[in-house]
Design a protein around this motif. Sequence first.
Motif, short mmCIF file in Angstrom:
data_model
loop_
_atom_site.label_atom_id
_atom_site.label_comp_id
_atom_site.label_asym_id
_atom_site.label_seq_id
_atom_site.Cartn_x
_atom_site.Cartn_y
_atom_site.Cartn_z
N THR A 1 0.82 -1.21 0.00
CA THR A 1 0.00 0.00 0.00
C THR A 1 0.86 1.27 0.00
O THR A 1 0.34 2.37 0.00
CB THR A 1 -0.94 0.05 1.23
OG1 THR A 1 -0.16 -0.02 2.41
CG2 THR A 1 -1.97 -1.06 1.18
N GLN A 2 2.18 1.10 -0.01
CA GLN A 2 3.08 2.25 -0.06
C GLN A 2 4.24 1.96 -0.99
O GLN A 2 4.87 0.90 -0.90
CB GLN A 2 3.59 2.58 1.35
CG GLN A 2 4.43 3.85 1.36
CD GLN A 2 4.71 4.32 2.77
OE1 GLN A 2 3.79 4.47 3.57
NE2 GLN A 2 5.96 4.56 3.09
N PHE A 3 4.51 2.91 -1.89
CA PHE A 3 5.59 2.78 -2.86
C PHE A 3 6.46 4.02 -2.77
O PHE A 3 5.94 5.13 -2.74
CB PHE A 3 5.02 2.66 -4.28
CG PHE A 3 4.14 1.46 -4.49
CD1 PHE A 3 4.65 0.29 -5.04
CD2 PHE A 3 2.81 1.49 -4.12
CE1 PHE A 3 3.85 -0.80 -5.22
CE2 PHE A 3 1.99 0.40 -4.30
CZ PHE A 3 2.51 -0.76 -4.86
N GLU A 4 7.76 3.82 -2.74
CA GLU A 4 8.69 4.95 -2.75
C GLU A 4 9.56 4.86 -3.98
O GLU A 4 10.03 3.77 -4.34
CB GLU A 4 9.55 4.95 -1.48
CG GLU A 4 8.74 5.25 -0.25
CD GLU A 4 9.59 5.41 1.00
OE1 GLU A 4 10.84 5.40 0.91
OE2 GLU A 4 8.99 5.56 2.07
N GLY A 5 9.74 6.00 -4.63
CA GLY A 5 10.56 6.02 -5.83
C GLY A 5 10.62 7.42 -6.40
O GLY A 5 10.17 8.38 -5.78
N THR A 6 11.14 7.51 -7.62
CA THR A 6 11.24 8.78 -8.31
C THR A 6 10.04 8.91 -9.24
O THR A 6 9.75 7.99 -10.00
CB THR A 6 12.56 8.82 -9.12
OG1 THR A 6 13.65 8.59 -8.23
CG2 THR A 6 12.74 10.16 -9.79
N LEU A 7 9.36 10.04 -9.16
CA LEU A 7 8.18 10.26 -9.99
C LEU A 7 8.59 10.36 -11.46
O LEU A 7 9.44 11.16 -11.82
CB LEU A 7 7.48 11.55 -9.56
CG LEU A 7 6.23 11.94 -10.35
CD1 LEU A 7 5.15 10.87 -10.19
CD2 LEU A 7 5.73 13.29 -9.91
N ARG A 8 7.98 9.51 -12.28
CA ARG A 8 8.22 9.55 -13.73
C ARG A 8 7.14 10.37 -14.41
O ARG A 8 7.43 11.31 -15.13
CB ARG A 8 8.23 8.13 -14.31
CG ARG A 8 9.39 7.28 -13.86
CD ARG A 8 10.69 7.76 -14.43
NE ARG A 8 10.66 7.74 -15.89
CZ ARG A 8 11.45 7.05 -16.65
NH1 ARG A 8 12.40 6.32 -16.13
NH2 ARG A 8 11.34 7.11 -17.96
N SER A 9 5.87 10.00 -14.18
CA SER A 9 4.77 10.72 -14.81
C SER A 9 3.45 10.22 -14.25
O SER A 9 3.41 9.33 -13.40
CB SER A 9 4.79 10.53 -16.33
OG SER A 9 4.61 9.16 -16.66
N ARG A 10 2.38 10.81 -14.78
CA ARG A 10 1.03 10.38 -14.45
C ARG A 10 0.19 10.59 -15.70
O ARG A 10 0.31 11.60 -16.38
CB ARG A 10 0.50 11.23 -13.29
CG ARG A 10 -0.96 10.96 -12.95
CD ARG A 10 -1.45 11.79 -11.79
NE ARG A 10 -1.90 13.11 -12.23
CZ ARG A 10 -2.69 13.89 -11.53
NH1 ARG A 10 -3.10 13.52 -10.33
NH2 ARG A 10 -3.06 15.07 -11.97
N ASP A 11 -0.66 9.61 -16.01
CA ASP A 11 -1.62 9.79 -17.09
C ASP A 11 -3.00 9.49 -16.54
O ASP A 11 -3.18 9.41 -15.32
CB ASP A 11 -1.26 8.93 -18.32
CG ASP A 11 -1.24 7.42 -18.05
OD1 ASP A 11 -1.95 6.96 -17.12
OD2 ASP A 11 -0.54 6.71 -18.78
N GLU A 12 -3.99 9.31 -17.40
CA GLU A 12 -5.36 9.11 -16.93
C GLU A 12 -5.52 7.80 -16.16
O GLU A 12 -6.43 7.69 -15.33
CB GLU A 12 -6.34 9.14 -18.10
CG GLU A 12 -6.51 10.53 -18.66
CD GLU A 12 -7.59 10.60 -19.72
OE1 GLU A 12 -8.50 9.75 -19.72
OE2 GLU A 12 -7.52 11.53 -20.53
N ASP A 13 -4.65 6.82 -16.40
CA ASP A 13 -4.82 5.50 -15.80
C ASP A 13 -3.82 5.16 -14.70
O ASP A 13 -4.15 4.40 -13.80
CB ASP A 13 -4.75 4.42 -16.89
CG ASP A 13 -5.83 4.61 -17.95
OD1 ASP A 13 -6.99 4.86 -17.56
OD2 ASP A 13 -5.50 4.54 -19.15
#
Length: 154
Positions: free
Chosen positions: A114-126
């Motif tokens: 329920t928790q993920f840590e990392g570097t943000l790549r992107s976000r799309d509609e899905d």
Amino acid sequence: MTHPLIPEITALANPIAEKLNFEIANIVFQTNKNPSLLRIDIRNRGGDTSLDDCEQMSRLLEEALEMKDIIPEAYALEISSPGVADVLTTDREFISFQGFPVTVQTHTPHKKKTQFEGTLRSRDEDFVYLNCKGRIVKIPRELVEQVTLCSASE
């Protein structure tokens, strides 16, 4: 603990903020100061929050508070911008913080977590896309509770 006047102040401040195309990010009433301090953080929904935005909100809210006489004792009103939000919500924030370390919290498990840590790549509609130790992880947006910037000390 939240001050008991906060709901009444919020009910008065929200319509003013809406009219000005702002959102209330936070309200704190500190009665341990002399005079008491009512601090309200606003965000301009149309872009960066300016000093003029804060002044405009302050002027209108001060008039409304005085008319309603919600706060009986002397107080100072402080309207400000919350600055960079720790929690990412807008498309603009997701674009601005690509490459930054984030924590993604999901309300139901995804891949048994329920928790993920990392570097943000992107976000799309899905999906929200993270780089977790060199692997791209796709987290379904419908499972995402919040995406939070990690502080520099973490």
